[in-house]
Design an enzyme around this catalytic site. Structure first.
Site, mmCIF file in Angstrom:
data_model
loop_
_atom_site.group_PDB
_atom_site.id
_atom_site.type_symbol
_atom_site.label_atom_id
_atom_site.label_comp_id
_atom_site.label_asym_id
_atom_site.label_seq_id
_atom_site.Cartn_x
_atom_site.Cartn_y
_atom_site.Cartn_z
ATOM 1 N N SER A 125 -19.488 -0.536 -91.733
ATOM 2 C CA SER A 125 -18.881 -1.608 -90.679
ATOM 3 C C SER A 125 -18.432 -2.790 -91.725
ATOM 4 O O SER A 125 -17.603 -2.387 -92.497
ATOM 5 C CB SER A 125 -20.308 -2.077 -90.046
ATOM 6 O OG SER A 125 -19.615 -2.626 -88.787
ATOM 7 N N HIS B 204 -20.202 4.293 -83.367
ATOM 8 C CA HIS B 204 -20.561 3.432 -84.574
ATOM 9 C C HIS B 204 -21.666 3.373 -85.026
ATOM 10 O O HIS B 204 -21.979 3.140 -86.330
ATOM 11 C CB HIS B 204 -19.885 2.022 -84.113
ATOM 12 C CG HIS B 204 -19.855 0.922 -85.243
ATOM 13 N ND1 HIS B 204 -18.995 0.804 -86.336
ATOM 14 C CD2 HIS B 204 -20.670 0.025 -85.814
ATOM 15 C CE1 HIS B 204 -18.934 0.103 -86.965
ATOM 16 N NE2 HIS B 204 -20.125 -0.510 -86.578
#
Length: 660
Positions: A522, A634
């Site tokens: 991320s 994610h």
């Protein structure tokens, strides 16, 4: 049993159980909690409820099955227990009588239930769930309905917040609040369709509910919510005035005179430290009890072993005193406070408290350390002593070699101290030199710290030195430190990371400077991309769920348009700044072999970010590979399918084994 311990393996994720959400029984005789296992054969997660009995000191399993039973809450008299369960697909509310009998499903909401609160008399339960504007809570879901095999549905999008990571394309659903009468099973819908509300707490006298409301007409640019006091008798609501921001948790004092809540202001956008505010019902004044505390209220720890952990934001111990968690210097501690602003730390240590419940002078808590996954504890406030109640990981820990992280601090830009940890390989020999894997966390407003991290232990078991730091932007430090990354991605945060590398090489002579590895996910993936575009000091790198192009990210991420404006402080009218902060702009400079790992269903950092980077690198015949993970979003490394989590770990190790 042999005294010879083995190395931690990637499959050991199946030996680590997640102990969460402890709740004292009203009589104080025991604690209910949730235990989650990773099921290897079914490639999924299973959660059930367990009870610790203070008298017998034994643990009893209360629910069974292959579903997720979560969020247990005792009825006020302690004769029933309510919880959420996915045993019928969507998460629904169940109630089980303690005198005996099966758990009864009391809601059948089309889109499930997410939160609930007992009424003080135990006869009703307020709950929260998502509804379309034309749906109601008493609409019965048809479990026998055949799947719709007609033409695919065409979606017409008219709002910017139309998708969400882990959820996909969103239907026009809004969080609503209802109250179910447990005797009649009738449901009263108390909020307005077409707006979002968040259930907080039922007042001790049973006359009102506190909840949050976002009734803005333009929800694309609404990031605030009102705190609302709802009178159940008159059906009227009253807004409790606060600055711009939103509330995530709250609780009434036992006498019902005050309401303490966690408030997230917007002065520094999503980098703002949350505070504990206290509303006095009689004077109608709201005071900031933590205004002098320069640490964030809450738990901001990064990790990979906890499932469904729910940290209370604030809990009252008596009419004057409340308790709340604080992230500080890589730890999560427990604080005590009152509305006069008198606060103090009451339970600290090199640890991660990630759940707690206060009763009298005792705290039931779930606590992890850097060398032990979370277990259930009781902490005596008066004597400041703790006792471990469960030992789920004792046998496993007796079989494996664990690397104990060493903390370090170094001076970086602006004369700020930066905090980090180093783990030695499990077969460490001070005469040898070892390759390093340097980790950068996501967020950026998260933190590494003193919690158990399976991935780190596994890499150390494979013969690597593992180091991880909290550069500026990380939580658990002062507000200026957290805010400093905004508008400066790739600036002084990059210098913090590189200064940390210099510190490691200077302090630890056993690190082989010729075998340096780098990885992150991320924001950590962004930083990995940025670093290899600005230095060739690393021999290999792995970027995960990363950002490479802020221009396209603005439009494709589920949070892109506002996150970019908050963090990069630029929008599409300032393409130059977005591009200057994009790692893709520096592909020409990348010489480090780079493995790109990305989930195909990631909507937070969509996979096109990885695709652009991969093609740009391959076009220049750079050393790179692209690993696409199907059926994952994610949060793959934390909550993805266990088999896919193992795949990710294997590719991570493979690249470093090949290149280092």
């Amino acid at each position: 049993m042999s005294d010879v311990k083995r190395a931690v393996t990637k499959e050991d994720i199946f030996n680590i159980q997640s102990i969460t959400d402890p709740k004292w029984s009203p009589d104080g005789k025991g604690i209910i909690f949730v235990k989650t296992n990773l099921e290897k054969d079914k490639d999924t997660y299973i959660s059930n409820l367990f009870y610790y009995d203070n008298t017998s000191e034994q643990v009893t399993q209360w629910t069974y099955g292959e579903q997720k039973d979560i969020q247990p809450i005792w009825s006020p008299k302690g004769d029933h227990l309510a919880f959420l369960s996915t045993r019928n697909k969507a998460s629904q509310l169940f109630v089980i009588p303690l005198a005996g009998g099966e758990a009864k499903q009391v809601t059948n909401c089309t889109n499930g239930v997410s939160e609930f609160e007992w009424s003080p008399d135990g006869k009703r339960i307020a709950f929260q769930g998502a509804l379309k504007p034309d749906e109601s809570f008493d609409r019965k879901a048809d479990e026998e309905q055949e799947p719709n095999e007609t033409k695919p549905e065409v979606k017409v999008i008219s709002r910017m917040k139309y998708k969400g990571d882990g959820a996909g394309i969103l239907s026009e659903e809004y969080e609503q609040i209802g109250i179910i009468d447990l005797e009649t099973e009738e449901i009263e819908h108390i909020t307005k369709p077409g707006h979002d509300y968040g259930l907080l707490a039922w007042s001790p006298d049973g006359k009102c509910l506190m909840y949050t409301a976002d009734e803005a007409e333009n929800k694309d640019f609404s990031f605030d919510s009102d705190l609302v006091l709802y009178d159940l008798e008159s059906k009227t609501s009253k807004i409790i005035e606060t600055d711009k921001g939103f509330v995530t948790d709250g609780e009434w004092s036992p006498d019902g005179k005050k309401f303490a809540f966690v408030f997230h202001g917007q002065v520094y956008k999503n980098a703002s430290h949350p505070d504990i505010l206290v509303y006095d019902k009689e004077s109608e004044e709201t005071l900031n009890a933590t205004k002098d505390l320069d640490f964030p209220v809450g738990d901001y720890m990064s990790g990979d072993i906890l499932q469904g952990a729910r940290m209370p934001g604030v809990q009252w111990g008596n009419e004057e005193t409340f308790y709340f968690p604080v992230s500080e210097y890589g730890n999560v501690a427990l604080y005590e406070g009152n509305d006069s602003g008198n606060i103090k730390q009451i339970w600290d240590g090199q640890q991660h408290i990630y759940g707690f419940d206060v009763r009298s002078d005792k705290v039931a808590a779930t606590v992890a350390t850097s060398t032990e996954p979370g277990e259930l504890y009781v902490y005596e406030l008066s004597q400041q002593e703790k006792q471990k109640l469960t030992k789920y990981h004792e046998e496993w820990l007796s079989q494996v070699k664990i690397s104990e992280p060493e903390e370090f601090v170094y001076r970086s830009v602006d004369s700020w101290d930066v905090h980090g940890w180093l783990m030695k390989p499990i077969e460490f020999d001070e005469t040898e030199r070892y390759p390093l894997i340097y980790q950068v966390h996501g967020g950026p407003h998260a933190m590494y710290g003193n919690t158990f991290f399976h991935e780190m232990q596994w890499l150390a078991s494979q013969g690597y030195v593992v180091a991880y730091i909290n550069p500026r932007g990380s939580h658990s430090y002062h507000q200026e430190f957290v805010d400093a990354v905004r508008g400066d991605y790739g600036g002084n945060d990059y210098m913090d990371v590189m200064n940390g590398l210099d510190h490691l090489l200077e302090k630890y002579e056993f690190i082989d400077e010729q075998r340096l590895g780098l990885t992150g996910g991320s924001y950590g993936g962004f930083m990995t991309n940025w670093i290899v575009g600005h230095t060739d000091r690393f021999k290999a790198a792995v970027t995960q769920r990363s950002i490479s192009n802020w221009i396209s990210f603005y439009g494709v991420s589920d949070i892109g348009y506002y996150f970019s404006e908050w963090q990069i402080q630029a929008d599409l009218r300032n393409i130059k700044k977005l591009w200057e902060h994009s790692p893709l702009a520096y592909v020409d400079e990348i010489e480090t072999p780079l493995l790109i790992i990305h989930s195909e269903q990631d909507l937070r950092c969509p996979i096109e970010q990885a695709e652009q980077l991969f093609i740009a690198l391959k076009r220049q015949e750079k050393d790179t590979e692209f690993v696409r993970i199907p059926e994952a979003d994610h949060n793959l490394s934390r909550t993805g399918k266990p088999s896919l989590r193992l795949e990710r770990l294997q590719h991570l190790l493979r690249w470093f084994e090949e290149k280092l």
